[in-house]
Design a protein around this motif. Structure first.
Motif, short mmCIF file in Angstrom:
data_model
loop_
_atom_site.label_atom_id
_atom_site.label_comp_id
_atom_site.label_asym_id
_atom_site.label_seq_id
_atom_site.Cartn_x
_atom_site.Cartn_y
_atom_site.Cartn_z
N ALA A 3 0.76 -1.20 -0.03
CA ALA A 3 0.03 -0.19 0.06
C ALA A 3 0.75 1.21 0.01
CB ALA A 3 -0.99 0.09 1.11
N CYS A 4 0.59 2.00 -1.19
CA CYS A 4 1.49 3.17 -1.32
C CYS A 4 0.73 4.55 -1.64
CB CYS A 4 2.57 2.89 -2.11
SG CYS A 4 3.93 1.45 -1.96
N GLY A 10 5.62 3.28 -5.69
CA GLY A 10 5.09 1.71 -5.46
C GLY A 10 5.39 0.91 -6.29
N GLN A 11 4.91 1.17 -7.59
CA GLN A 11 5.22 0.10 -8.67
C GLN A 11 6.69 -0.34 -8.85
OE1 GLN A 11 2.49 -1.25 -10.39
NE2 GLN A 11 3.98 -2.67 -10.87
N ALA A 25 2.90 -12.51 -7.74
CA ALA A 25 1.40 -11.96 -7.08
C ALA A 25 1.60 -10.82 -6.18
CB ALA A 25 1.00 -13.37 -6.37
N VAL A 26 2.52 -9.78 -6.12
CA VAL A 26 2.77 -8.81 -5.37
C VAL A 26 2.03 -7.84 -5.98
CG1 VAL A 26 4.36 -6.99 -4.41
CG2 VAL A 26 5.08 -9.54 -4.45
N LEU A 27 1.05 -7.03 -5.22
CA LEU A 27 0.39 -6.34 -5.58
C LEU A 27 0.40 -4.86 -4.90
CD1 LEU A 27 -3.20 -8.02 -5.08
CD2 LEU A 27 -1.75 -7.94 -7.22
N LEU A 28 0.16 -3.78 -6.04
CA LEU A 28 0.26 -2.32 -5.50
C LEU A 28 -1.26 -1.91 -5.17
CD1 LEU A 28 1.69 0.16 -5.16
CD2 LEU A 28 1.57 0.72 -7.45
N ARG A 29 -1.54 -1.27 -4.18
CA ARG A 29 -2.68 -0.57 -3.58
C ARG A 29 -2.54 0.93 -3.47
NH1 ARG A 29 -4.34 -4.05 -6.92
NH2 ARG A 29 -5.54 -5.82 -6.35
N LEU A 30 -3.21 1.73 -3.93
CA LEU A 30 -2.86 3.14 -3.51
C LEU A 30 -3.58 3.30 -1.91
CD1 LEU A 30 -3.04 5.18 -6.93
CD2 LEU A 30 -1.05 4.22 -5.68
N LEU A 31 -2.72 4.11 -1.20
CA LEU A 31 -3.42 4.46 0.06
C LEU A 31 -2.73 5.75 0.60
CD1 LEU A 31 -4.80 3.77 2.75
CD2 LEU A 31 -3.05 2.10 3.35
N ASP A 32 -3.42 6.60 1.02
CA ASP A 32 -2.90 7.80 1.55
C ASP A 32 -3.32 7.70 3.21
OD1 ASP A 32 -2.07 10.21 2.68
OD2 ASP A 32 -3.18 11.31 0.98
N THR A 33 -2.72 7.25 4.02
CA THR A 33 -2.97 7.28 5.49
C THR A 33 -3.37 8.70 6.17
OG1 THR A 33 -0.68 7.19 6.34
CG2 THR A 33 -1.86 4.92 5.87
N VAL A 39 -8.22 5.48 3.55
CA VAL A 39 -8.16 4.38 4.24
C VAL A 39 -9.30 3.38 4.37
CG1 VAL A 39 -7.84 3.52 6.86
CG2 VAL A 39 -6.43 5.39 6.05
N ARG A 40 -10.77 4.19 4.56
CA ARG A 40 -11.80 3.47 4.40
C ARG A 40 -11.87 2.68 3.00
NH1 ARG A 40 -13.49 8.00 7.57
NH2 ARG A 40 -14.13 6.94 9.72
N ALA A 41 -11.68 3.49 1.99
CA ALA A 41 -11.65 2.56 0.47
C ALA A 41 -10.70 1.66 0.68
CB ALA A 41 -11.50 3.78 -0.49
N PHE A 42 -9.66 1.82 0.81
CA PHE A 42 -8.45 0.73 0.83
C PHE A 42 -8.79 -0.53 1.77
CE2 PHE A 42 -5.00 -1.53 2.66
CZ PHE A 42 -4.16 -1.67 1.51
#
Length: 94
Positions: A3-4, A10-11, A25-33, A39-42
Motif C-alpha cells: 500500500a503506497c 510503489g510500482q 502476485a505482489v500487488l500495489l494498492r494506493l493508500l494515503d493514510t 483508508v476506508r476505501a482501501f
C-alpha cells in the motif's frame, strides 16, 4: 499487497520485490493514510478482494513537514502517523 501513496514509487518497489522473490502476485494498492476516506476505501477493497489477511505491517510515517491541515480537518502528521494506521488496523480486523 503493498500500500503506497505514490503509484510510481510503489510500482518500482513492487517490481523489485517480484524480481527478488520470484513472486508475481505482489500487488500495489494506493493508500494515503492522512486521508480517512482513502483508508476506508482501501480497507473495503482488501476485505472485498482478499480471502484473508495474515499479517499487517504499518511501516510508514513522516516527520518534519510544516504544519498542515488535511481536507478532513485533521493535522496532517497526526493523521498520517496515528489516525490513519489505527483506523486501517481496526477496519481490517472487521
Amino acid at each position: 499487497i503493498l500500500a503506497c501513496r505514490s503509484r510510481e514509487r510503489g510500482q518500482a518497489v513492487v517490481e523489485a520485490i517480484r524480481v527478488a522473490t520470484g513472486n508475481p502476485a505482489v500487488l500495489l494498492r494506493l493508500l494515503d493514510t492522512s486521508s480517512l476516506a482513502s483508508v476506508r476505501a482501501f480497507a473495503q477493497a482488501v476485505l472485498r478482494e482478499e480471502k484473508r489477511l495474515d499479517v499487517l505491517v504499518n511501516n510508514a510515517g513522516l516527520t518534519g513537514l510544516p504544519f498542515a491541515i488535511t481536507p478532513e480537518g485533521l493535522e496532517q502528521t497526526f493523521a498520517t502517523n496515528y489516525l490513519g494506521p489505527f483506523l486501517l488496523t481496526n477496519l481490517l480486523l472487521g
